[in-house]
Design a protein around this motif. Structure first.
Motif, PDB file in Angstrom:
ATOM      1  N   HIS A  42      22.845 -17.162  -0.375  1.00 42.13           N
ATOM      2  CA  HIS A  42      21.515 -16.873   0.149  1.00 42.13           C
ATOM      3  C   HIS A  42      21.520 -15.615   1.017  1.00 42.13           C
ATOM      4  CE1 HIS A  42      20.555 -21.002  -1.002  1.00 42.13           C
ATOM      5  NE2 HIS A  42      21.427 -21.481  -0.142  1.00 42.13           N
ATOM      6  N   THR A  50      11.637 -13.592   4.381  1.00 41.13           N
ATOM      7  CA  THR A  50      11.885 -14.029   3.009  1.00 41.13           C
ATOM      8  C   THR A  50      13.365 -14.323   2.786  1.00 41.13           C
ATOM      9  OG1 THR A  50      12.146 -11.735   2.261  1.00 41.13           O
ATOM     10  CG2 THR A  50       9.947 -12.719   2.120  1.00 41.13           C
ATOM     11  N   THR A  51      13.627 -15.202   1.834  1.00 42.32           N
ATOM     12  CA  THR A  51      14.992 -15.580   1.466  1.00 42.32           C
ATOM     13  C   THR A  51      15.169 -15.423  -0.036  1.00 42.32           C
ATOM     14  OG1 THR A  51      15.104 -17.202   3.251  1.00 42.32           O
ATOM     15  CG2 THR A  51      16.707 -17.430   1.469  1.00 42.32           C
ATOM     16  N   GLU A  52      16.265 -14.780  -0.436  1.00 43.62           N
ATOM     17  CA  GLU A  52      16.659 -14.691  -1.842  1.00 43.62           C
ATOM     18  C   GLU A  52      17.905 -15.531  -2.053  1.00 43.62           C
ATOM     19  OE1 GLU A  52      15.982 -10.799  -4.119  1.00 43.62           O
ATOM     20  OE2 GLU A  52      16.474 -10.110  -2.091  1.00 43.62           O
ATOM     21  N   SER A  53      18.034 -16.099  -3.243  1.00 38.61           N
ATOM     22  CA  SER A  53      19.192 -16.927  -3.557  1.00 38.61           C
ATOM     23  C   SER A  53      19.720 -16.594  -4.941  1.00 38.61           C
ATOM     24  CB  SER A  53      18.836 -18.417  -3.494  1.00 38.61           C
ATOM     25  OG  SER A  53      18.398 -18.780  -2.206  1.00 38.61           O
ATOM     26  N   TRP A  54      21.045 -16.663  -5.081  1.00 40.72           N
ATOM     27  CA  TRP A  54      21.725 -16.426  -6.341  1.00 40.72           C
ATOM     28  C   TRP A  54      22.754 -17.528  -6.572  1.00 40.72           C
ATOM     29  CZ3 TRP A  54      20.872 -12.894  -2.504  1.00 40.72           C
ATOM     30  CH2 TRP A  54      20.065 -11.784  -2.816  1.00 40.72           C
ATOM     31  N   THR A  85      23.494  -9.312  -7.422  1.00 41.13           N
ATOM     32  CA  THR A  85      22.320  -8.767  -8.094  1.00 41.13           C
ATOM     33  C   THR A  85      22.482  -8.631  -9.603  1.00 41.13           C
ATOM     34  OG1 THR A  85      23.104  -6.544  -7.535  1.00 41.13           O
ATOM     35  CG2 THR A  85      21.505  -7.567  -6.054  1.00 41.13           C
TER      36      THR A  85
END
Length: 294
Positions: A42, A50-54, A85
């Motif tokens: 995260h 905002t939060t991005e997750s992979w 990414t």
């Protein structure tokens, strides 16, 4: 004097099974962390909220941030450089390949860009873990090969001369002399016996005053230890399973805490809505800048 902290906020509810290893990226100004068991990686941006997750390529025990888009991951198949990414993966080493029952657990980057990571027997059948040092210049080297059961709490003093390593099974935290120029470790000694304190030893960070903050898994709190290992302060969090703590923000005065939902019954989760999320609070003491793996 007790350190003052502000109200505890839930800044990202990612419902982590076992959230861990919060790291503030000093260049990108984001807070990253992992879910060990889901697994997940995260990134929370406090500027936008905002939060991005992979999804990483395997379950991770820990990781290191770098000056690029890659992260150094410490996973079930060893050490690798991974780009969240685009998914690019470059394997580096598998230090526990000769011990198939061992997995890599807690790790962190020292002030000179070396990554130290400790392993454990995944069935917790004994003190079979080892401590490794990973660097771009020297590869992966063995540092300690005994007396490690369930490693956590890896961090350094402000001058880098003291290295800390805790054990969640024995509830002991050890200090070592650390040569920041060579990476040599010596003079292992007991820093704090925490068996009489709430919960178990989990992740730690040292603040700018040289005090060690330890997350107490199953203890619902953070405990701040003086540089000589005495309890200075206890901070209740309102969640049963805090797992790790670090400092972030532009002045390194925001405390971030990862948490877990692992094996919490439904009624406990209902009464602890922050469990499994990323917590944040203001502090009047700053942390130390996170080192980048080089």
């Amino acid at each position: 004097m007790p350190i003052k902290t502000g109200d505890i906020k839930l800044v990202a509810q990612t419902e982590d099974v076992l959230g861990e290893v919060p790291l503030w990226h000093p260049e990108r100004k984001v807070l990253t962390w992992i879910d060990v068991l889901k697994p997940a990686f995260h990134a929370y941006d406090p500027a936008t909220g905002t939060t991005e997750s992979w999804t990483p390529p395997e379950k991770l025990g820990s990781y290191a941030i770098t000056d690029s888009q890659e992260v150094l991951i410490s996973g079930r198949n060893g050490m690798a450089l991974w780009s969240p990414t685009d998914g690019a993966l470059h394997r580096l080493s598998h230090p526990e390949s000769d011990r198939p029952d061992n997995i890599l657990n807690d790790g962190r980057t020292d002030p000179r860009g070396r990554f130290l990571v400790a392993s454990m027997d995944k069935m917790l059948s004994g003190a079979k873990g080892r401590l490794w040092q990973v660097s771009g210049a020297k590869g992966t080297q063995l540092v300690q090969d005994k007396d490690i059961f369930l490693p956590n709490s890896i961090c350094w003093s402000p001058d880098g001369a003291t290295f800390y390593l805790g054990d969640s099974h024995t509830n002991l935290i050890f200090a070592h002399d650390y040569d920041v120029d060579t990476g040599a470790i010596s003079n292992r000694r007991l820093f704090a016996d925490t068996k009489g304190l709430p919960g178990d030893v989990d992740g730690s960070s040292v603040d700018a005053e040289g005090y060690l903050w330890n997350a107490r898994y199953d203890g619902g709190c953070l405990i701040r230890f003086t540089p000589d290992g005495k309890v200075d302060q206890t901070l209740e969090l309102g969640v049963t399973k805090p797992t790790h703590v670090t400092f972030g923000g532009p002045d390194l005065k925001t405390m971030y805490v990862t948490t877990a939902r692992f094996r919490l019954p439904a009624e406990k989760l209902a009464s602890e809505p922050f469990s499994g999320g990323l917590l944040a609070m203001d502090s009047d003491v700053a942390g130390l800048p996170e080192a980048l793996y080089s």
